[in-house]
Every structure is written in C-alpha cells, then in structure tokens.
Design a protein around this motif. Structure first.
Motif, PDB file in Angstrom:
ATOM      1  N   THR A  25     -24.161  18.247  -6.559  1.00  0.00           N
ATOM      2  CA  THR A  25     -23.843  19.562  -7.131  1.00  0.00           C
ATOM      3  C   THR A  25     -23.884  20.624  -6.038  1.00  0.00           C
ATOM      4  OG1 THR A  25     -26.158  19.945  -7.732  1.00  0.00           O
ATOM      5  CG2 THR A  25     -24.748  18.987  -9.421  1.00  0.00           C
ATOM      6  N   PHE A  26     -22.928  21.555  -6.144  1.00  0.00           N
ATOM      7  CA  PHE A  26     -22.870  22.673  -5.207  1.00  0.00           C
ATOM      8  C   PHE A  26     -21.925  23.735  -5.748  1.00  0.00           C
ATOM      9  CE2 PHE A  26     -21.310  24.540  -1.057  1.00  0.00           C
ATOM     10  CZ  PHE A  26     -22.503  25.179  -0.739  1.00  0.00           C
ATOM     11  N   ARG A  27     -22.395  24.975  -5.769  1.00  0.00           N
ATOM     12  CA  ARG A  27     -21.610  26.130  -6.175  1.00  0.00           C
ATOM     13  C   ARG A  27     -20.849  25.911  -7.480  1.00  0.00           C
ATOM     14  NH1 ARG A  27     -19.628  28.573  -0.366  1.00  0.00           N
ATOM     15  NH2 ARG A  27     -21.736  29.143   0.281  1.00  0.00           N
ATOM     16  N   GLY A  28     -21.558  25.398  -8.469  1.00  0.00           N
ATOM     17  CA  GLY A  28     -20.977  25.238  -9.796  1.00  0.00           C
ATOM     18  C   GLY A  28     -20.075  24.030  -9.970  1.00  0.00           C
ATOM     19  N   THR A  29     -19.989  23.177  -8.968  1.00  0.00           N
ATOM     20  CA  THR A  29     -19.174  21.966  -9.049  1.00  0.00           C
ATOM     21  C   THR A  29     -20.097  20.760  -9.072  1.00  0.00           C
ATOM     22  OG1 THR A  29     -17.333  23.006  -7.875  1.00  0.00           O
ATOM     23  CG2 THR A  29     -17.379  20.604  -7.897  1.00  0.00           C
ATOM     24  N   THR A  30     -19.771  19.793  -9.938  1.00  0.00           N
ATOM     25  CA  THR A  30     -20.595  18.599 -10.081  1.00  0.00           C
ATOM     26  C   THR A  30     -19.730  17.353  -9.923  1.00  0.00           C
ATOM     27  OG1 THR A  30     -22.062  19.771 -11.605  1.00  0.00           O
ATOM     28  CG2 THR A  30     -22.179  17.375 -11.613  1.00  0.00           C
ATOM     29  N   LEU A  31     -20.160  16.476  -9.026  1.00  0.00           N
ATOM     30  CA  LEU A  31     -19.486  15.190  -8.807  1.00  0.00           C
ATOM     31  C   LEU A  31     -20.466  14.072  -9.107  1.00  0.00           C
ATOM     32  CD1 LEU A  31     -18.040  17.204  -6.650  1.00  0.00           C
ATOM     33  CD2 LEU A  31     -17.247  15.089  -5.665  1.00  0.00           C
ATOM     34  N   LEU A  32     -19.950  12.984  -9.655  1.00  0.00           N
ATOM     35  CA  LEU A  32     -20.718  11.765  -9.808  1.00  0.00           C
ATOM     36  C   LEU A  32     -20.107  10.756  -8.850  1.00  0.00           C
ATOM     37  CD1 LEU A  32     -23.141  10.962 -11.555  1.00  0.00           C
ATOM     38  CD2 LEU A  32     -21.535   9.876 -13.126  1.00  0.00           C
ATOM     39  N   LEU A  33     -20.934  10.199  -7.986  1.00  0.00           N
ATOM     40  CA  LEU A  33     -20.479   9.271  -6.960  1.00  0.00           C
ATOM     41  C   LEU A  33     -20.956   7.870  -7.318  1.00  0.00           C
ATOM     42  CD1 LEU A  33     -21.475  11.575  -3.973  1.00  0.00           C
ATOM     43  CD2 LEU A  33     -19.226  11.389  -5.055  1.00  0.00           C
ATOM     44  N   ASP A  34     -20.033   7.038  -7.731  1.00  0.00           N
ATOM     45  CA  ASP A  34     -20.263   5.682  -8.222  1.00  0.00           C
ATOM     46  C   ASP A  34     -20.951   5.717  -9.580  1.00  0.00           C
ATOM     47  OD1 ASP A  34     -18.949   4.112  -6.335  1.00  0.00           O
ATOM     48  OD2 ASP A  34     -20.683   4.007  -5.013  1.00  0.00           O
ATOM     49  N   CYS A  35     -20.872   4.570 -10.268  1.00  0.00           N
ATOM     50  CA  CYS A  35     -21.354   4.512 -11.648  1.00  0.00           C
ATOM     51  C   CYS A  35     -21.653   3.049 -11.983  1.00  0.00           C
ATOM     52  CB  CYS A  35     -20.267   5.093 -12.564  1.00  0.00           C
ATOM     53  SG  CYS A  35     -20.843   5.702 -14.138  1.00  0.00           S
ATOM     54  N   GLY A  36     -22.643   2.475 -11.285  1.00  0.00           N
ATOM     55  CA  GLY A  36     -22.912   1.047 -11.406  1.00  0.00           C
ATOM     56  C   GLY A  36     -24.009   0.704 -12.382  1.00  0.00           C
ATOM     57  N   ILE A  37     -24.270  -0.595 -12.487  1.00  0.00           N
ATOM     58  CA  ILE A  37     -25.384  -1.092 -13.296  1.00  0.00           C
ATOM     59  C   ILE A  37     -26.375  -1.811 -12.389  1.00  0.00           C
ATOM     60  CG2 ILE A  37     -24.096  -1.374 -15.442  1.00  0.00           C
ATOM     61  CD1 ILE A  37     -24.154  -4.450 -14.734  1.00  0.00           C
ATOM     62  N   HIS A  38     -27.567  -1.995 -12.895  1.00  0.00           N
ATOM     63  CA  HIS A  38     -28.557  -2.792 -12.184  1.00  0.00           C
ATOM     64  C   HIS A  38     -28.399  -4.232 -12.660  1.00  0.00           C
ATOM     65  CE1 HIS A  38     -32.210  -4.426 -10.597  1.00  0.00           C
ATOM     66  NE2 HIS A  38     -32.510  -3.267 -10.018  1.00  0.00           N
ATOM     67  N   PRO A  39     -28.082  -5.156 -11.756  1.00  0.00           N
ATOM     68  CA  PRO A  39     -27.827  -6.535 -12.185  1.00  0.00           C
ATOM     69  C   PRO A  39     -29.062  -7.278 -12.705  1.00  0.00           C
ATOM     70  CG  PRO A  39     -27.811  -6.387  -9.795  1.00  0.00           C
ATOM     71  CD  PRO A  39     -27.929  -4.991 -10.316  1.00  0.00           C
ATOM     72  N   ILE A 172     -15.825  14.545   1.354  1.00  0.00           N
ATOM     73  CA  ILE A 172     -15.783  15.581   0.318  1.00  0.00           C
ATOM     74  C   ILE A 172     -16.014  16.941   0.954  1.00  0.00           C
ATOM     75  CG2 ILE A 172     -16.879  16.385  -1.814  1.00  0.00           C
ATOM     76  CD1 ILE A 172     -17.918  13.358  -2.027  1.00  0.00           C
ATOM     77  N   GLU A 173     -15.162  17.904   0.610  1.00  0.00           N
ATOM     78  CA  GLU A 173     -15.313  19.285   1.081  1.00  0.00           C
ATOM     79  C   GLU A 173     -15.384  20.213  -0.120  1.00  0.00           C
ATOM     80  OE1 GLU A 173     -12.754  20.157   4.742  1.00  0.00           O
ATOM     81  OE2 GLU A 173     -11.705  18.504   3.732  1.00  0.00           O
ATOM     82  N   MET A 174     -16.389  21.075  -0.123  1.00  0.00           N
ATOM     83  CA  MET A 174     -16.470  22.095  -1.165  1.00  0.00           C
ATOM     84  C   MET A 174     -17.327  23.249  -0.685  1.00  0.00           C
ATOM     85  SD  MET A 174     -18.638  20.242  -4.175  1.00  0.00           S
ATOM     86  CE  MET A 174     -20.101  19.303  -3.874  1.00  0.00           C
ATOM     87  N   GLY A 175     -16.863  24.443  -0.983  1.00  0.00           N
ATOM     88  CA  GLY A 175     -17.605  25.645  -0.640  1.00  0.00           C
ATOM     89  C   GLY A 175     -17.947  25.771   0.826  1.00  0.00           C
ATOM     90  N   GLY A 176     -17.065  25.279   1.705  1.00  0.00           N
ATOM     91  CA  GLY A 176     -17.307  25.385   3.136  1.00  0.00           C
ATOM     92  C   GLY A 176     -18.245  24.329   3.699  1.00  0.00           C
ATOM     93  N   ARG A 177     -18.666  23.384   2.898  1.00  0.00           N
ATOM     94  CA  ARG A 177     -19.534  22.304   3.358  1.00  0.00           C
ATOM     95  C   ARG A 177     -18.827  20.972   3.173  1.00  0.00           C
ATOM     96  NH1 ARG A 177     -24.843  24.583   1.613  1.00  0.00           N
ATOM     97  NH2 ARG A 177     -24.930  26.523   2.779  1.00  0.00           N
ATOM     98  N   SER A 178     -19.291  19.967   3.904  1.00  0.00           N
ATOM     99  CA  SER A 178     -18.674  18.647   3.780  1.00  0.00           C
ATOM    100  C   SER A 178     -19.742  17.562   3.730  1.00  0.00           C
ATOM    101  CB  SER A 178     -17.704  18.384   4.931  1.00  0.00           C
ATOM    102  OG  SER A 178     -18.355  18.488   6.166  1.00  0.00           O
ATOM    103  N   VAL A 179     -19.389  16.469   3.037  1.00  0.00           N
ATOM    104  CA  VAL A 179     -20.264  15.322   2.856  1.00  0.00           C
ATOM    105  C   VAL A 179     -19.409  14.070   2.981  1.00  0.00           C
ATOM    106  CG1 VAL A 179     -21.679  14.055   1.179  1.00  0.00           C
ATOM    107  CG2 VAL A 179     -21.831  16.536   1.284  1.00  0.00           C
ATOM    108  N   LEU A 180     -19.922  13.055   3.644  1.00  0.00           N
ATOM    109  CA  LEU A 180     -19.273  11.754   3.661  1.00  0.00           C
ATOM    110  C   LEU A 180     -20.118  10.820   2.809  1.00  0.00           C
ATOM    111  CD1 LEU A 180     -17.100   9.777   4.686  1.00  0.00           C
ATOM    112  CD2 LEU A 180     -18.645   9.255   6.594  1.00  0.00           C
ATOM    113  N   TYR A 181     -19.555  10.372   1.691  1.00  0.00           N
ATOM    114  CA  TYR A 181     -20.239   9.419   0.827  1.00  0.00           C
ATOM    115  C   TYR A 181     -19.667   8.042   1.130  1.00  0.00           C
ATOM    116  CZ  TYR A 181     -21.958   6.891  -3.199  1.00  0.00           C
ATOM    117  OH  TYR A 181     -22.572   5.963  -3.998  1.00  0.00           O
ATOM    118  N   THR A 182     -20.505   7.131   1.587  1.00  0.00           N
ATOM    119  CA  THR A 182     -20.009   5.847   2.072  1.00  0.00           C
ATOM    120  C   THR A 182     -19.996   4.743   1.021  1.00  0.00           C
ATOM    121  OG1 THR A 182     -22.212   5.209   2.850  1.00  0.00           O
ATOM    122  CG2 THR A 182     -20.743   6.308   4.437  1.00  0.00           C
ATOM    123  N   GLY A 183     -20.868   4.792   0.027  1.00  0.00           N
ATOM    124  CA  GLY A 183     -21.006   3.618  -0.838  1.00  0.00           C
ATOM    125  C   GLY A 183     -21.434   2.462   0.043  1.00  0.00           C
TER     126      GLY A 183
END
Length: 193
Positions: A25-39, A172-183
C-alpha cells in the motif's frame, strides 16, 4: 503523513514456505502480490491471512507464476470476497493456472471424498468459480508497461523471472517510488521456450 509511508504486509510466506501473498500500500493504492495456498494445510487453513485486508480496497492483483503456493487461492479471493480490482499475469501463467487449479479442485475432492469427511471449509472454490476467475485475468507480456489510471500514478511491467515458463518479476512504480517484486526467480540460464 501516513499516506507517504509505503507498507508491505505479508499475508502469508512471511516466515514460512507457502501461501505467498503480500499487500503493498502507498498513497491510497493497494496491490496484492501473489495469492497462494499453504500446501501443508487443507481448505481454509491453507489460505493467506485475508482477514488482514479489505478485498474491496485492493486495486490490482499481480500473480508471478502458476505454482500453487503463489496462485491457488486466487479463485477464492476473486469469487468469494468483495474483490473488484484487476488481475494481471503472463499468458503462459494463465494457461497453466486453468489446468493446474482444475486438477487441484479434483484432487481435493477425491482426497476428501475417499475419507468421507468433506466439510464446506475444505471446498475453497468450484469449477464454475475457477472459470469465472480465469475470465477476469488480464495478460501482460514481458517488458510491457501497464499504466493504471489511479491518483498514485501506478504503473508496472513484467520481467522474466526464469523460475518456470511464464514466471515474472514485477517492477512497480507509484507515487514516485519503485519496488521490484520477484516472487520466485532463477539466476540460472533460462532454458524455457
């Protein structure tokens, strides 16, 4: 002031292998990164900790690859919660997810049916819910930039993660910031198609 703080909250896989799911979450934006289960857990016990997020507030959901620990709770989240956002993954990931999660449903039913102990909590989603989920998925190619029209200026692009066919890292870029989500990613030479 709290809007200027980017937060990453693990809803699973924070200190374990399985149920990869992270809330950014950042500046009113929400992302969900991956959506797995526990095996290692059946049914609802294997889901990420969705009680820590309001699904209606999630703008975008990014899936890195088709493995169960990164994608198997996706149909539950899209069909059995208030999620109304957009879902992105690569074309190979979408193609394999449909097959893999269909098998996951059948294997779960067979395993539970054999013991005669099927409870509603064991059935995370139906075949119809899986298809409805798959129909909502939008595709992204490697190096393609998706610009989402949100106040935070959210945009992202996929990079080849090399882990399995279609696996992606998201820049990912938002609000002047960046993140690399690798999985999951691989540093080995890619031998996929």
């Amino acid at each position: 002031m709290s809007e200027d703080i980017m937060t990453m909250t693990p809803l699973g896989s924070g200190q374990e292998v399985g149920r990869s799911c992270h809330l950014l979450t950042f500046r009113g934006t929400t992302l969900l990164l991956d959506c797995g289960i526990h095996p290692g857990y059946d049914g609802m016990a294997g889901l990420p900790f969705f009680d820590r997020v309001d699904p209606e507030q999630v703008d975008v959901l990014l899936i890195t690859h088709f493995h169960l620990d990164h994608a198997a709770s996706l149909p539950y989240f899209t069909e059995r919660t208030g999620f109304k956002g957009r879902i992105f993954m690569t074309h190979p990931t979408k193609a394999v997810i449909r097959l893999l999660l269909g098998d996951y449903i059948r294997l779960t039913q067979m395993r539970k049916g054999a013991s005669g102990d099927v409870s509603p909590d064991d059935v995370l989603y139906t075949e119809a819910e899986l298809q409805s989920c798959v129909d909502k998925i939008e595709l992204i190619d490697y190096h393609q930039t998706i610009d989402i029209n949100l106040p935070s200026g959210l945009k992202f692009h996929a990079l080849n993660a090399g882990h399995v066919l279609g696996a992606a890292m998201f820049f990912i870029e938002m609000g002047g910031r960046s993140v690399l989500y690798t999985g999951d990613y691989s540093m080995e030479e890619d031998r996929h198609l």
